[in-house]
Design a protein around this motif. Structure first.
Motif, PDB file in Angstrom:
ATOM      1  N   ASP A   1      41.288  39.637  40.618  1.00 20.00           N
ATOM      2  CA  ASP A   1      42.141  38.617  40.247  1.00 20.00           C
ATOM      3  C   ASP A   1      41.410  37.302  40.124  1.00 20.00           C
ATOM      4  O   ASP A   1      40.838  36.909  41.030  1.00 20.00           O
ATOM      5  N   SER A   2      41.075  36.491  39.069  1.00 18.39           N
ATOM      6  CA  SER A   2      40.494  35.368  38.852  1.00 18.39           C
ATOM      7  C   SER A   2      41.354  34.169  38.738  1.00 18.39           C
ATOM      8  O   SER A   2      42.253  34.117  38.540  1.00 18.39           O
ATOM      9  N   ALA A   3      40.716  32.988  39.454  1.00 16.92           N
ATOM     10  CA  ALA A   3      41.406  31.624  39.629  1.00 16.92           C
ATOM     11  C   ALA A   3      41.621  31.324  38.267  1.00 16.92           C
ATOM     12  O   ALA A   3      40.733  31.121  37.573  1.00 16.92           O
ATOM     13  N   THR A  49      45.705  22.403  34.205  1.00 15.89           N
ATOM     14  CA  THR A  49      45.910  23.972  33.878  1.00 15.89           C
ATOM     15  C   THR A  49      46.709  24.331  32.990  1.00 15.89           C
ATOM     16  O   THR A  49      47.317  23.134  32.565  1.00 15.89           O
TER      17      THR A  49
END
Length: 86
Positions: A1-3, A49
């Motif tokens: 799981d990447s940010a 984001t």
């Protein structure tokens, strides 16, 4: 799981000076109050984001964007020293 990837964006419009600096390792650079204002806006902004698409505009950039037909939701004004609220 990447940010998720985040960026901080500040846009300002106005005069600036650009040129190539250096002899041994020349680099293209831009200077001026417009650049400094955009930098202050970006460094103090909310990270952007995909879920929170924030872009901070100076008053001059906002008026140019409005004239070009862009629309947005104004969230809040920020004040920067020694300039006025943006």
């Amino acid at each position: 799981d990447s940010a998720p990837t985040t960026v901080r964006i500040g846009l300002s419009s106005g005069d600036f000076t650009a040129g190539i600096i250096g002899f041994h390792t020349p680099r293209y650079s831009i200077f001026g109050d417009t650049v400094n204002t955009a930098s202050r806006m970006a460094s103090s902004s909310v990270p952007c984001t995909a879920d929170t698409p924030f872009v901070h505009l100076s008053e001059g950039a906002r008026e140019k964007a409005r004239a070009a037909g862009f629309r947005w939701l104004e969230v809040a004004g920020l004040a920067f020293r020694p300039r006025t609220a943006m």
